[in-house]
Each structure stands twice: as C-alpha cells, then as structure tokens.
Motif scaffolding. Sequence first.
Motif, PDB file in Angstrom:
ATOM      1  N   PHE A 162       0.950  -1.127   0.007  1.00  0.00           N
ATOM      2  CA  PHE A 162       0.408  -0.164   0.383  1.00  0.00           C
ATOM      3  C   PHE A 162       0.280   1.214   0.058  1.00  0.00           C
ATOM      4  N   GLU A 163       1.018   1.749  -1.121  1.00  0.00           N
ATOM      5  CA  GLU A 163       2.475   3.071  -1.276  1.00  0.00           C
ATOM      6  C   GLU A 163       1.412   3.913  -1.559  1.00  0.00           C
ATOM      7  N   GLY A 164       2.024   5.144  -0.775  1.00  0.00           N
ATOM      8  CA  GLY A 164       0.955   6.251  -0.979  1.00  0.00           C
ATOM      9  C   GLY A 164       1.035   6.987   0.429  1.00  0.00           C
ATOM     10  N   THR A 165       0.392   7.977   0.625  1.00  0.00           N
ATOM     11  CA  THR A 165      -0.151   8.633   2.290  1.00  0.00           C
ATOM     12  C   THR A 165      -1.195   8.597   1.903  1.00  0.00           C
ATOM     13  N   GLY A 166      -2.156   8.670   3.912  1.00  0.00           N
ATOM     14  CA  GLY A 166      -3.327   9.278   4.047  1.00  0.00           C
ATOM     15  C   GLY A 166      -4.512   8.418   2.934  1.00  0.00           C
ATOM     16  N   LEU A 167      -3.983   6.980   2.601  1.00  0.00           N
ATOM     17  CA  LEU A 167      -4.790   5.877   1.757  1.00  0.00           C
ATOM     18  C   LEU A 167      -6.808   5.939   2.289  1.00  0.00           C
ATOM     19  N   ARG A 168      -7.819   5.697   1.663  1.00  0.00           N
ATOM     20  CA  ARG A 168      -8.481   4.861   2.518  1.00  0.00           C
ATOM     21  C   ARG A 168      -8.529   4.059   1.452  1.00  0.00           C
ATOM     22  N   VAL A 169      -9.025   2.645   2.115  1.00  0.00           N
ATOM     23  CA  VAL A 169      -8.751   0.887   1.804  1.00  0.00           C
ATOM     24  C   VAL A 169     -10.108   0.396   1.873  1.00  0.00           C
ATOM     25  N   ILE A 170     -11.043  -0.148   0.761  1.00  0.00           N
ATOM     26  CA  ILE A 170     -12.235  -0.832   0.832  1.00  0.00           C
ATOM     27  C   ILE A 170     -11.983  -2.168   0.898  1.00  0.00           C
ATOM     28  N   VAL A 171     -11.857  -3.092   2.273  1.00  0.00           N
ATOM     29  CA  VAL A 171     -10.966  -4.681   2.198  1.00  0.00           C
ATOM     30  C   VAL A 171     -13.196  -5.129   1.521  1.00  0.00           C
ATOM     31  N   VAL A 172     -12.530  -5.600   0.336  1.00  0.00           N
ATOM     32  CA  VAL A 172     -13.407  -7.164   0.164  1.00  0.00           C
ATOM     33  C   VAL A 172     -13.618  -8.179  -0.281  1.00  0.00           C
ATOM     34  N   PRO A 173     -14.201  -9.204   0.560  1.00  0.00           N
ATOM     35  CA  PRO A 173     -14.343 -10.538   0.408  1.00  0.00           C
ATOM     36  C   PRO A 173     -15.302 -10.529  -0.241  1.00  0.00           C
ATOM     37  N   ALA A 174     -14.788 -11.672  -1.589  1.00  0.00           N
ATOM     38  CA  ALA A 174     -15.503 -12.216  -2.464  1.00  0.00           C
ATOM     39  C   ALA A 174     -15.116 -14.134  -3.147  1.00  0.00           C
ATOM     40  N   GLY A 175     -16.394 -13.826  -2.944  1.00  0.00           N
ATOM     41  CA  GLY A 175     -16.251 -15.601  -3.125  1.00  0.00           C
ATOM     42  C   GLY A 175     -16.528 -16.301  -1.780  1.00  0.00           C
ATOM     43  N   THR A 176     -16.820 -17.626  -2.047  1.00  0.00           N
ATOM     44  CA  THR A 176     -16.751 -18.174  -0.723  1.00  0.00           C
ATOM     45  C   THR A 176     -15.307 -18.465   0.422  1.00  0.00           C
TER      46      THR A 176
END
Length: 180
Positions: A38-52
């Motif tokens: 995760f390169e950068g500064t002040g990043l806003r990240v959404i983590v999405v589970p997909a599949g089973t």
Amino acid sequence: MFHALRCGFLGLILLSPVWAASLTWDTAMPKDAVATYFEGTGLRVIVVPAGTGATEAAAALKTAVSKAPSVQLAMSADALGNVSSLDDSAIVAKAKSLPVDIIAIVRVFDGKEGAKSAVVTLYTPQGATLTAFSAATDMPLAAKKTTGTGMSGSAAAVVDNVVGGASADLEERQKAFEER
C-alpha cells in the motif's frame, strides 16, 4: 521400544504438512509485509471479501491494512452488500462511488495439504489494477520486492547531456559533466 516408536510417530505427526498449514489469517498476513503493498499517504482502503471462504482472510487483511503507515482509513465492505457472486469489475463498479483510493478484493482458494490461499488484488476506483499478492495459511506473506528505480531524473538528465548529441562536442559535454 514402544516409547521410541511412539516418539517417532509423534515426531512425524508434528512435522507433517498438515501442521504447517495451521497459520491463522492474522499470522499469514503480517502487518509489516502487508504495508509494503500500500504505497502512498493518507490512503483510504476498502477490503472486500469475494467468493466463498474469504470473510476471515478479508478481516485479517483489514486489520493489517489499518496498521499500515500509509493508510488513513481501512473500511469493511458492509456498505456494498453481498458481493460474493460478483466478479472483480462488478465489485469495483459498486465501490467506485465510495470515498476510497484503493479497493482490495480478497478471494480464497484451497491449497495443498489443507492450506488455504488468499489472492488479493488492489484496484483504483476507476478500475485500474495497482498490484496483486497472495498469502497462505502454510506460508506467511512476504514483503513486496522492490527493485532499484535507477537514477533520479536530474542525474539521468546530466548523463543524457553527456552521452547524447554529436561526437564533435563530446569533450565539452564531459567537462560539463565533471563540473556538475
């Protein structure tokens, strides 16, 4: 003799690959290794589970991402609803209106000897792929390998000035290079 056989059998069980596949997702995704992706500064990240089977891996990734120095906000995918049957492009389309810089999609697959592998793909809200990595319950994620980027722009300009152009003024360009 029975004791020696029992100890030998116990040793085989303890060293078997099944025991090696006993990492939790939290230990399979160490925060320091995750942070390198995760390169950068002040990043806003959404983590999405997909599949089973991706919910636990996504939760572990979200925890690790939230500790990355470059990340300001790590959010779960609750706002997206059920996306388990969607492909990556449909998930990105659903998430693009959210105030995020990176969409991290986590998919889990069966591995060898009972291990599980999580494949994480990072996208921009516009759908561009940033990078991807994988972690497994039998081998923790390694930090992102970085290669040297070469010379800085100013150094490249100086070298280009020396080696570029006609050979008639080579001596003059070499002298200018040495002075810089």
